[in-house]
Design an enzyme around this catalytic site. Structure first.
Site, PDB file in Angstrom:
ATOM      1  N   ASP A   1     -13.670  -0.245  53.952  1.00 11.15           N
ATOM      2  CA  ASP A   1     -14.633  -0.637  52.932  1.00 11.15           C
ATOM      3  C   ASP A   1     -15.748   0.402  52.839  1.00 11.15           C
ATOM      4  OD1 ASP A   1     -15.819  -2.160  50.975  1.00 11.15           O
ATOM      5  OD2 ASP A   1     -16.941  -3.400  52.375  1.00 11.15           O
TER       6      ASP A   1
ATOM      7  N   CYS B   1       1.754  -8.008  37.589  1.00 10.23           N
ATOM      8  CA  CYS B   1       0.798  -8.839  36.844  1.00 10.23           C
ATOM      9  C   CYS B   1       1.428  -9.323  35.533  1.00 10.23           C
ATOM     10  CB  CYS B   1      -0.483  -8.063  36.531  1.00 10.23           C
ATOM     11  SG  CYS B   1      -1.642  -7.983  37.910  1.00 10.23           S
TER      12      CYS B   1
ATOM     13  N   CYS C   1       0.126 -11.923  32.592  1.00  5.41           N
ATOM     14  CA  CYS C   1      -0.931 -12.815  33.107  1.00  5.41           C
ATOM     15  C   CYS C   1      -2.314 -12.209  32.848  1.00  5.41           C
ATOM     16  CB  CYS C   1      -0.719 -12.988  34.614  1.00  5.41           C
ATOM     17  SG  CYS C   1      -2.000 -13.954  35.427  1.00  5.41           S
TER      18      CYS C   1
ATOM     19  N   CYS D   1      -7.156 -13.946  35.815  1.00  8.76           N
ATOM     20  CA  CYS D   1      -8.387 -13.494  36.480  1.00  8.76           C
ATOM     21  C   CYS D   1      -9.444 -13.099  35.451  1.00  8.76           C
ATOM     22  CB  CYS D   1      -8.098 -12.343  37.440  1.00  8.76           C
ATOM     23  SG  CYS D   1      -7.194 -10.972  36.707  1.00  8.76           S
TER      24      CYS D   1
ATOM     25  N   CYS E   1     -13.147 -15.418  35.062  1.00  5.89           N
ATOM     26  CA  CYS E   1     -14.360 -14.807  35.616  1.00  5.89           C
ATOM     27  C   CYS E   1     -15.619 -15.413  34.973  1.00  5.89           C
ATOM     28  CB  CYS E   1     -14.323 -13.292  35.407  1.00  5.89           C
ATOM     29  SG  CYS E   1     -15.854 -12.517  35.942  1.00  5.89           S
TER      30      CYS E   1
ATOM     31  N   CYS F   1     -20.570  -8.487  38.010  1.00  5.15           N
ATOM     32  CA  CYS F   1     -19.732  -9.176  39.009  1.00  5.15           C
ATOM     33  C   CYS F   1     -20.606  -9.892  40.048  1.00  5.15           C
ATOM     34  CB  CYS F   1     -18.815  -8.163  39.684  1.00  5.15           C
ATOM     35  SG  CYS F   1     -17.866  -8.878  41.031  1.00  5.15           S
TER      36      CYS F   1
ATOM     37  N   CYS G   1     -17.826 -13.863  45.559  1.00  6.02           N
ATOM     38  CA  CYS G   1     -17.178 -14.729  44.573  1.00  6.02           C
ATOM     39  C   CYS G   1     -15.681 -14.532  44.723  1.00  6.02           C
ATOM     40  CB  CYS G   1     -17.643 -14.323  43.173  1.00  6.02           C
ATOM     41  SG  CYS G   1     -16.694 -15.040  41.821  1.00  6.02           S
TER      42      CYS G   1
ATOM     43  N   CYS H   1     -11.627 -14.883  40.800  1.00  5.85           N
ATOM     44  CA  CYS H   1     -10.488 -14.138  40.249  1.00  5.85           C
ATOM     45  C   CYS H   1      -9.322 -14.118  41.222  1.00  5.85           C
ATOM     46  CB  CYS H   1     -10.899 -12.734  39.816  1.00  5.85           C
ATOM     47  SG  CYS H   1     -11.761 -11.779  41.063  1.00  5.85           S
TER      48      CYS H   1
ATOM     49  N   CYS I   1      -5.442 -16.474  40.925  1.00  5.74           N
ATOM     50  CA  CYS I   1      -4.283 -15.566  40.847  1.00  5.74           C
ATOM     51  C   CYS I   1      -3.035 -16.244  41.416  1.00  5.74           C
ATOM     52  CB  CYS I   1      -4.584 -14.282  41.623  1.00  5.74           C
ATOM     53  SG  CYS I   1      -3.187 -13.146  41.622  1.00  5.74           S
TER      54      CYS I   1
HETATM   55  S1  SF4 Z   1      -4.543 -13.314  38.053  1.00  2.00           S
HETATM   56 FE1  SF4 Z   1      -3.399 -12.032  39.500  1.00  2.00          FE
HETATM   57  S2  SF4 Z   1      -1.391 -11.745  38.559  1.00  2.00           S
HETATM   58 FE2  SF4 Z   1      -2.762 -12.513  36.959  1.00  2.00          FE
HETATM   59  S3  SF4 Z   1      -3.502 -10.616  35.976  1.00  2.00           S
HETATM   60 FE3  SF4 Z   1      -5.010 -11.179  37.531  1.00  2.00          FE
HETATM   61  S4  SF4 Z   1      -4.415 -10.016  39.338  1.00  2.00           S
HETATM   62 FE4  SF4 Z   1      -2.646 -10.007  37.953  1.00  2.00          FE
HETATM   63  S1  SF4 Z   2     -15.495 -11.585  41.927  1.00  2.00           S
HETATM   64 FE1  SF4 Z   2     -16.116 -13.234  40.532  1.00  2.00          FE
HETATM   65  S2  SF4 Z   2     -17.581 -12.289  39.160  1.00  2.00           S
HETATM   66 FE2  SF4 Z   2     -16.473 -10.609  40.171  1.00  2.00          FE
HETATM   67  S3  SF4 Z   2     -14.770 -10.159  38.804  1.00  2.00           S
HETATM   68 FE3  SF4 Z   2     -14.005 -11.674  40.250  1.00  2.00          FE
HETATM   69  S4  SF4 Z   2     -14.346 -13.658  39.233  1.00  2.00           S
HETATM   70 FE4  SF4 Z   2     -15.602 -12.135  38.186  1.00  2.00          FE
END
Ligand code: SF4
Ligand code: SF4
Length: 353
Positions: free
Chosen positions: A142, A196, A199, A202, A206, A222, A249, A252, A256
């Site tokens: 990280d 993905c 889909c 996410c 958000c 974010c 958070c 997302c 998934c």
């Molecule tokens: S929710 Fe998961 S599978 Fe769907 S677009 Fe986002 S990252 Fe890809």
């Molecule tokens: S962490 Fe939360 S605010 Fe950031 S992109 Fe994912 S859903 Fe959105």
């Protein structure tokens, strides 16, 4: 003389013993990632994380960051707490829907992963050195100068999901990434196909619409960035959208579909601390600075400091008040106002308004 493929086999075995779920090897030419990185920075999507811009193309050039680097060993480690309920996603959504509850991102409920991963990657390097003799290396996890998801995707640890995190068929996205830059020529492992498809869950879920296009995150919107990295006031127009998310958070990732394959950690380090598993906002708001420091000892949360912690809680308490007026919350906010930092006072005033 041991060859590259045999070494990789040994590395895999040691990595598994150390709690890693998978390792891979990437080369050091990430040149085709540079235009995307430059466009993201030029759009200002990194917010106030000036350190990201500062490293510029070095981030895409491992051999400039650590001279002599020839290969990057990439590693992922699952982090869901071992005792997590099988219906964890539903429980998390329920918590997010409960205004007086506090939501801490799942990865941050146990021990600081930076320490855990760094120490274990170093042990991996030590085992390799015991096998082949000393070699040049450096460990990252990280870490701002490294394009972690790019390296993970190239080496087959997963693909880059539309939410911009690495995503694996075997482990969803609930894992940490780490890297070992080495001056050894190891055989690169192949990338995996992206899954993905059509889909967009996410992007749709958000709360702040921070995923501005598939694979493109505006960090300034974010909640993870705003509650952890961002050190100033939370932008007014985003406060109500933050709900009760006080550190990070997961939305997302919760939504998934691949996270039905997310794995539990094998290490006790990521077991959730009692105070962070299912707290209320008021329980956490009651912590003095000394208590904050004591209770977050060894946790990644400690890195944000008490003022940001209180700022985040004040926003969430304000959102709880907006959902339903509550004399106890009002009194608790008032009681902390006088001794608080100026930024926190402003957030308290917003919450009470
Ligand atoms: S929710 Fe998961 S599978 Fe769907 S677009 Fe986002 S990252 Fe890809
Ligand atoms: S962490 Fe939360 S605010 Fe950031 S992109 Fe994912 S859903 Fe959105």
């Amino acid at each position: 003389m041991i060859d590259g493929a045999q070494l990789l086999g040994k590395l895999r075995g040691w990595a598994e013993e150390l709690g890693f779920s998978q390792i891979g090897v990437a080369g050091v030419d990430l040149g085709d990632a540079e235009p995307g990185l430059a466009a993201w920075l030029a759009a200002g999507h990194h917010g106030r994380m000036a350190y990201l811009a500062r490293h510029g193309n070095k981030r895409a050039r491992p051999a400039e960051l650590v001279p002599g680097t020839v290969s990057v060993v990439t590693a992922r480690m699952d982090y869901l707490p071992r005792s997590l309920d099988p219906g964890w996603q539903a429980i998390e959504w329920q918590r997010l829907d409960t205004p007086h509850a506090a939501t801490v991102s799942l990865y941050a409920r146990g021990r600081d992963y930076h320490k855990v991963l760094r120490a274990r990657l170093q042990t991996l390097a030590d085992r390799l050195a015991a096998e082949i003799g000393s070699f040049g290396h450096r460990v990252f996890t990280d870490s701002a100068p490294v394009l972690e998801v790019e390296l993970a995707a190239r080496s087959g640890l997963g693909w880059r999901g539309k939410h911009t995190l690495a995503l694996s068929r075997e482990g969803g996205s609930m894992f940490f990434l780490g890297e070992l830059f080495v001056d050894l020529a190891l055989p690169p492992t192949a990338a995996v196909e992206a899954h993905c498809g059509s889909c967009s869950a996410c992007i749709d879920v958000c709360p702040t619409q921070a995923i501005v296009a598939p694979y493109r995150l505006d960090a300034r919107r974010c909640i993870s960035y705003l509650t952890i990295e961002h050190d100033g006031p939370i932008p007014l127009e985003l406060r109500a959208l933050i709900g009760n998310r006080i550190y990070g958070c997961d939305d997302c990732q919760l939504v998934c579909p691949w996270n039905k394959y997310a794995q539990r950690a094998t290490l006790a380090d990521f077991d959730a601390r009692d105070a962070l598993s299912d707290p209320t906002l008021l329980q956490l708001w009651a912590w003095s600075e000394a208590e904050f420091l004591q209770r977050t000892e060894g946790s990644a949360i400690r890195r944000i400091g008490y003022a940001r912690w209180q700022r985040n809680l004040a926003v969430a308490l304000g959102n709880a008040l907006h959902a339903k007026d509550d004399a106890g919350i009002r009194a608790a906010l008032q009681a902390r106002r006088d001794g608080a930092a100026a930024m926190v006072q402003e957030h308290i005033d917003w919450a009470l308004a």
